[in-house]
Design a protein around this motif. Structure first.
Motif, PDB file in Angstrom:
ATOM      1  N   SER A  77     -52.415 -92.908 -16.312  1.00 59.57           N
ATOM      2  CA  SER A  77     -53.179 -92.111 -17.264  1.00 59.57           C
ATOM      3  C   SER A  77     -54.055 -92.994 -18.158  1.00 59.57           C
ATOM      4  O   SER A  77     -55.230 -92.701 -18.380  1.00 59.57           O
ATOM      5  N   TRP A  78     -53.491 -94.096 -18.644  1.00 62.07           N
ATOM      6  CA  TRP A  78     -54.254 -94.919 -19.600  1.00 62.07           C
ATOM      7  C   TRP A  78     -55.136 -95.955 -18.916  1.00 62.07           C
ATOM      8  O   TRP A  78     -56.029 -96.520 -19.566  1.00 62.07           O
ATOM      9  N   LEU A 122     -64.495 -90.162 -15.483  1.00 61.47           N
ATOM     10  CA  LEU A 122     -65.585 -89.549 -16.234  1.00 61.47           C
ATOM     11  C   LEU A 122     -66.182 -90.524 -17.227  1.00 61.47           C
ATOM     12  O   LEU A 122     -65.565 -91.518 -17.606  1.00 61.47           O
ATOM     13  N   ARG A 151     -58.985 -85.241 -20.967  1.00 60.35           N
ATOM     14  CA  ARG A 151     -58.399 -86.015 -19.887  1.00 60.35           C
ATOM     15  C   ARG A 151     -57.148 -85.305 -19.393  1.00 60.35           C
ATOM     16  O   ARG A 151     -56.539 -84.554 -20.064  1.00 60.35           O
ATOM     17  N   THR A 155     -57.056 -94.832 -16.370  1.00 61.84           N
ATOM     18  CA  THR A 155     -58.222 -93.938 -16.351  1.00 61.84           C
ATOM     19  C   THR A 155     -58.798 -93.785 -17.760  1.00 61.84           C
ATOM     20  O   THR A 155     -60.015 -93.846 -17.954  1.00 61.84           O
ATOM     21  N   GLY A 156     -57.908 -93.607 -18.736  1.00 63.65           N
ATOM     22  CA  GLY A 156     -58.374 -93.427 -20.118  1.00 63.65           C
ATOM     23  C   GLY A 156     -59.177 -94.619 -20.608  1.00 63.65           C
ATOM     24  O   GLY A 156     -60.209 -94.460 -21.270  1.00 63.65           O
ATOM     25  N   LEU A 197     -60.804 -96.824 -18.693  1.00 67.13           N
ATOM     26  CA  LEU A 197     -62.075 -96.836 -17.958  1.00 67.13           C
ATOM     27  C   LEU A 197     -63.051 -95.832 -18.558  1.00 67.13           C
ATOM     28  O   LEU A 197     -64.232 -96.123 -18.765  1.00 67.13           O
ATOM     29  N   GLU A 198     -62.543 -94.644 -18.859  1.00 68.95           N
ATOM     30  CA  GLU A 198     -63.423 -93.610 -19.418  1.00 68.95           C
ATOM     31  C   GLU A 198     -63.962 -94.001 -20.778  1.00 68.95           C
ATOM     32  O   GLU A 198     -65.033 -93.558 -21.184  1.00 68.95           O
TER      33      GLU A 198
END
Lengths: 110, 359
Positions: free
Chosen positions: A64-65, B214, B359, A67-68, A70-71
């Motif tokens: 999750s983090w 995203l 998210r 991706t978080g 990267l976002e």
């Protein structure tokens, strides 16, 4: 299938509300508020969360983090440095307990 | 990542029909992705046009770069798709029938078109704001020496692609060496007065994520980029747009190859943000293809989804603004790319600074 960790659990995390909906509501509201921009930016909070995810060794949190982070615009080099911060603190925490060991040696040894 | 165009590889996904078929087969929780149903649930169906403001001309697919995420499948081999002088002239004639404020030039690398400078002059002579969607590296080619000054003298805004302010993600998406060239080109633009606060020399940077995630909050990213680019390179810019990658063409090919397609579409759909609908670019633009067809947006153009004013496709030679305004915007599952998180359009996030992605 490994009965302990299932990737699909992450996207269904909200189902944890079943059984204790009010507590889940409070938790997710709190969680959302923690990661809103404040005195720290969302990017700084994402990188802290990524490092802590490695410390608590939670695969859901790591996915999750990652991706978080990267976002929020972090790249692999920055995220790897964050993981090393977690590693350094974990390693340092083990090592500094050596002082306890040394003190005990002094007390019991001749 | 170094890639060749899908067309040169004779890859199946060079066919828009195959792309649409793949997108149409994706299921989330057992149901096909349905953008219109999601819009209807949000009370926004049918998706209606707003006042026509932007006239976007895609001059062709020829480009000096071959980026991994390109939704146009552009590249140095794409000499097959180049707008003719007759269609450029038809664009100007159509432009004269509108009251749009902006002419947006894209490609490929629009600067490679032989009529680029003439078209810029003609659009400026008509008092239009002109945007050049620039890949930066083109400005370093010997034959384009002086182009930055030439554009600045005519008040052309440069919207430049730079995936990240650091090297790794930029080269991952745009090819090895792209980052160093981009920085060199940004310095060249700064020397020409771009990115220094001059309203006649606006330099906008455009960031796409280098992967299946995203785009983050545009305002926070802009602040960080501004500080980092000055600190590392002494480079300045005026504003940053943060866009999501669209699941079409070469990015779709990468999603399929890397087994990220379904998770990415799931992420786009679950991050649907109704606040992004008002600012969708398909509502206030006309998009003209190199061969003179008309589309609601550049993405529909690449999927051969012709706009349907009064229920039928229209060519640039027949363009009639009153009829154009009666169209119902054509949608497919890729449209979730423009409504996810803070929203995405050619003008950046559509949902305002406070609407960072879920998210």
């Amino acid at each position: 299938m490994n009965p302990y960790y299932d990737h699909a659990h992450l996207s269904k995390f909200g189902d944890i509300a079943e059984g204790a909906p009010e507590l889940a509501k409070k938790f997710f509201e709190y969680y959302g508020a923690v990661f809103a921009a404040g005195a720290l930016s969302q990017r700084e909070k994402a990188l802290i969360a990524l490092a802590v995810s490695h410390t608590v060794q939670c695969p859901y949190c790591i996915d999750s983090w990652t991706t978080g982070s990267l976002e929020q615009g972090a790249d692999l080099e920055q995220m790897t440095e964050a993981v090393h911060v977690a590693c350094a603190i974990r390693g340092g925490a083990s090592l500094v307990h050596g002082m306890q060991m040394k003190a005990h040696v002094k007390k019991e040894g001749m | 990542m170094t890639v060749a165009s899908l067309r040169s590889r004779r890859a199946p996904l060079s066919s828009s029909a195959i792309q649409l078929d793949i997108l149409g087969r994706i299921e989330i929780d057992g149901s096909p992705l349905n953008f219109d149903a999601t819009l209807a649930h949000a009370g926004s169906m049918p998706l209606a046009p707003s006042a026509l403001e932007i006239f976007q001309i895609n001059l062709g697919k020829l480009c000096n770069m071959t980026c991994g995420h390109c939704h146009v499948d552009a590249g140095p081999d794409r000499t097959d798709a180049m707008m003719s002088r007759e269609i450029v002239e038809a664009c100007l004639a159509a432009l004269d029938r509108t009251s749009v404020h902006t002419v947006d030039l894209t490609g490929g690398a629009p600067e490679l078109h032989p009529d680029f400078r003439w078209l810029v002059e003609e659009a400026r002579r008509r008092g239009k704001h002109v945007i050049d969607r620039c890949n930066l590296s083109i400005l370093l080619l010997p034959r384009f020496a002086g182009l930055a000054d030439w554009l600045g003298e005519r008040g052309v805004e440069i919207v430049a692609s730079l995936p990240h302010y650091r090297k790794r993600n930029t080269d991952a998406q745009r090819g090895d060496g792209a980052y160093d060239k981009s920085i060199e080109a940004l310095r060249l633009l700064n020397r020409a007065g771009y990115g220094t606060g001059d309203p006649r020399r606006v330099l906008t940077l455009m960031s796409n994520p280098a992967g299946a995630f995203l785009s983050g909050g545009q305002a926070a990213m802009e602040k960080e980029w501004r500080e980092a680019l000055v600190r590392e390179w002494g480079v300045t810019f005026d504003r940053l747009f943060a866009l999501n990658n669209m699941p079409i063409s070469r990015f779709l090919d990468w999603l399929v190859e890397s087994e990220n397609l379904e998770p990415y579409m799931d992420r786009l759909a679950r991050s649907f943000n109704p606040a992004a609908i008002d600012g969708l670019m398909c509502r206030n633009m006309v998009s003209v293809s190199w061969d003179g067809r008309l589309f609601d947006c550049d993405f529909n153009q690449m999927l051969d989804l012709d706009a349907l004013p009064d229920g039928a496709a229209m060519r640039i030679e027949e363009f009639e603004p009153a009829i154009w305004q009666r169209r119902r915007i054509v949608t497919r599952p890729h449209c979730f790319g423009c409504t996810a998180g803070a929203g995405s359009s050619c003008g950046g996030a559509t949902a305002g600074a406070g609407a960072d992605g879920n998210r």
